[in-house]
Design a protein around this motif. Sequence first.
Motif, PDB file in Angstrom:
ATOM      1  N   UNK A   4     -32.849  12.936  20.723  1.00 39.65           N
ATOM      2  CA  UNK A   4     -34.172  12.861  21.357  1.00 39.65           C
ATOM      3  C   UNK A   4     -35.119  11.996  20.529  1.00 39.65           C
ATOM      4  N   UNK A   5     -35.025  12.083  19.206  1.00 44.44           N
ATOM      5  CA  UNK A   5     -35.837  11.196  18.349  1.00 44.44           C
ATOM      6  C   UNK A   5     -35.528   9.730  18.663  1.00 44.44           C
ATOM      7  N   UNK A   6     -34.236   9.417  18.745  1.00 43.04           N
ATOM      8  CA  UNK A   6     -33.822   8.034  18.992  1.00 43.04           C
ATOM      9  C   UNK A   6     -34.249   7.575  20.384  1.00 43.04           C
ATOM     10  N   UNK A   7     -34.095   8.455  21.363  1.00 40.82           N
ATOM     11  CA  UNK A   7     -34.481   8.103  22.736  1.00 40.82           C
ATOM     12  C   UNK A   7     -35.980   7.849  22.827  1.00 40.82           C
ATOM     13  N   UNK A   8     -36.773   8.666  22.137  1.00 42.52           N
ATOM     14  CA  UNK A   8     -38.223   8.478  22.138  1.00 42.52           C
ATOM     15  C   UNK A   8     -38.592   7.143  21.492  1.00 42.52           C
ATOM     16  N   UNK A   9     -37.968   6.830  20.362  1.00 41.78           N
ATOM     17  CA  UNK A   9     -38.265   5.571  19.672  1.00 41.78           C
ATOM     18  C   UNK A   9     -37.898   4.377  20.543  1.00 41.78           C
ATOM     19  N   UNK A  29     -27.864  -0.825  13.633  1.00 46.97           N
ATOM     20  CA  UNK A  29     -27.527  -1.524  14.868  1.00 46.97           C
ATOM     21  C   UNK A  29     -28.505  -1.280  16.006  1.00 46.97           C
ATOM     22  N   UNK A  30     -29.648  -0.659  15.706  1.00 49.99           N
ATOM     23  CA  UNK A  30     -30.685  -0.415  16.721  1.00 49.99           C
ATOM     24  C   UNK A  30     -31.817  -1.411  16.490  1.00 49.99           C
TER      25      UNK A  30
END
Length: 196
Positions: free
Chosen positions: A17-22, A65-66
């Motif tokens: 969820x942290x990654x999706x929000x970012x 890689x993001x």
Amino acid sequence: MKRIGLLGGSFDPIHVAHLALARTALHALDLQRVELIPAASPWQRGPLRATPAQRCEMIRLAIAGEPGLVLNTTEIDRGGPTYTIETIRALPADRRYVWLLGTDQLANFCSWREWQGIADRVDLAVATRPGAPSTPPAELAQRLAAQGRQVETLPFAEMPVSASAIRDRLAHDLPVDGLLAEPVSRYIRAHRLYHD
């Protein structure tokens, strides 16, 4: 000049969820980048389970890689209790920032140290979170309105994922498939993090 997104948190551990929000903020708000800022010692919650170095490493693994996602160690480097206003004051002043919030954080924003200074220095964008209203506190709404501003709404599909639930599952040797980036899962297993 494109704004820089700031996403603070304990990241104990960083999860999907942290990654999706970012990622969502990066694109929806047309940001230059999103900086993930792990807290040294959050003053409004109990002790963290993973060390600062471990939490930073999990973030590095998660965002490898993001494009557009970077680690900012300002609060870890400073140490001690973590206050957002001090973090914002430490940022380069010649850039524009937007602080990313969940609705739970927005609800208690006016309890943060020098919240008025935070609201004056950065834009605020809120992503919805299960069970929490996305309406800003009246004091915050009034302060922003007096400046012709408002809290931005971030279109974000609610994800009922929490670090505390993940830690609980790990403590009981339950699977966490789909809740963590695979490199983070491997790191946690290798270091036996969160196992009671």
